[in-house]
Enzyme design. Sequence first.
Site, short mmCIF file in Angstrom:
data_model
loop_
_atom_site.label_atom_id
_atom_site.label_comp_id
_atom_site.label_asym_id
_atom_site.label_seq_id
_atom_site.Cartn_x
_atom_site.Cartn_y
_atom_site.Cartn_z
N GLU A 1 13.14 -60.58 -90.27
CA GLU A 1 14.50 -60.90 -89.84
C GLU A 1 15.32 -61.26 -91.09
O GLU A 1 14.84 -61.95 -91.99
CB GLU A 1 14.48 -62.11 -88.88
CG GLU A 1 15.89 -62.49 -88.40
CD GLU A 1 15.90 -63.70 -87.46
OE1 GLU A 1 14.99 -64.55 -87.54
OE2 GLU A 1 16.85 -63.80 -86.65
N LYS B 1 20.38 -58.98 -81.71
CA LYS B 1 19.70 -60.17 -81.17
C LYS B 1 20.41 -60.66 -79.91
O LYS B 1 21.60 -60.98 -79.93
CB LYS B 1 19.69 -61.26 -82.25
CG LYS B 1 18.83 -62.47 -81.94
CD LYS B 1 18.78 -63.38 -83.20
CE LYS B 1 17.80 -64.52 -83.08
NZ LYS B 1 17.66 -65.26 -84.36
N CYS C 1 13.34 -62.52 -83.38
CA CYS C 1 13.03 -63.94 -83.50
C CYS C 1 13.15 -64.72 -82.19
O CYS C 1 12.26 -64.67 -81.36
CB CYS C 1 13.89 -64.54 -84.61
SG CYS C 1 13.17 -66.06 -85.28
N1 LIG Z 1 15.10 -68.47 -85.94
C1 LIG Z 1 15.03 -68.14 -84.66
O1 LIG Z 1 15.75 -67.27 -84.20
C2 LIG Z 1 14.09 -68.78 -83.70
C3 LIG Z 1 13.31 -69.97 -84.08
O2 LIG Z 1 13.15 -70.33 -85.23
C4 LIG Z 1 12.71 -70.69 -82.95
O3 LIG Z 1 12.84 -70.25 -81.82
O4 LIG Z 1 12.09 -71.74 -83.16
#
Ligand SMILES: NC(=O)CC(=O)C(=O)O
Length: 376
Positions: free
Chosen positions: A136, A208, A249
Amino acid sequence: MKASALSSLLHSPSIKLGLSTNSPISHSINIFPHLLFPSLSLINSPRTSVFSNPLNLPRKFHPSPSNFPIPMASSFNSEQARAPPAIPCPSPPLTKFKIGLCQLSVTADKERNIAHARKAIEETAKKGAQLVVLPEIWNSPYSNDSFPVYAEDIDAGASPSVSMLSEIARRLKITIVGGSIPERSGDRLYNTCCVLGSDGKVKAKHRKIHLFDIDIPGKITFMESKTLTAGETPTIVDTDVGRIGVGICYDIRFPELAMIYAARGAHLLCYPGAFNMTTGPLHWELLQRARAVDNQLYVATCSPARDAGAGYVAWGHSTLVGPFGEVLATTEHEEAIIIAEIDYSIMEMRRTNLPLVKQRRADLYQLVDKERLGLE
Ligand SMILES: NC(=O)CC(=O)C(=O)O
């Protein structure tokens, strides 16, 4: 309830939907028999806070054969547990292949990040990977200040990051799940993953869907929604290495998305992700294994390497999980290239060992894919 009132309720369209197990949206509407027949259930039901009892359901309602007819196993209609019914997994173009996860270090220098990613992809392909996954936000620091500065207009063809991925995918004849980069589209910014086919074309673009807004005082506060807009659609794509569902993520925390991908016949879910030092140790592996074991498919994640001096410190630990929830390959937090084998015959075997798809109780619950039903 008077007989006439009950009759008109039962014949109203919403109640019909709620009671029909054949209707595609029947179980997206909660109609409970005890709400229709309050006298069956309200005895001994003290009213308490709406927070502990948000639907205000009676506390002492015990479903039993007398007030809830239990269907015979043959009437479970497991294929109806997905609306529309699940698409059987297609035969993948190949059964076995190598996947490469590039856990890259990311700096404030975008040109360096692009050159560095190019080198890592080449090295990964040299090691035999036919599918390469990036982290990401690999071309920019992960911060709300950086997103607008590093963002690229992918649709306008003004994206040096995606151009590099496209060129290398075509040259090396590999599939790339291109991590994510900040995307500019008009006056909006997204956190976007492109999937490149082995012909170099962008086969899919996932924005996302669930923005990461977290506030754990003294530990971590981050609000993606300050700068980013959420994507609106799930993304699943047929590639040379199988049908891939994409999430970024925080998307991994929402089991419904993974279930929708499984119901659309995904073999593999890829989540470029940058968990952090608070949630990473507790949740990162747990979530990957949960998505894999629930849906009996492969799950691959790819994180940036950890930079302890960065504003947002990534957890690392890029991983491949198999369809039995087993960790097949993983790493710590430094830069790394993970090479692992995916074998879809194992997925098929696990689904035969434990036929969850056939055993779902469509008479009790249903997952509704609104996009496939045209309800959006
Ligand atoms: N960084 C993200 O999008 C998600 C994350 O770090 C978490 O859900 O904990």
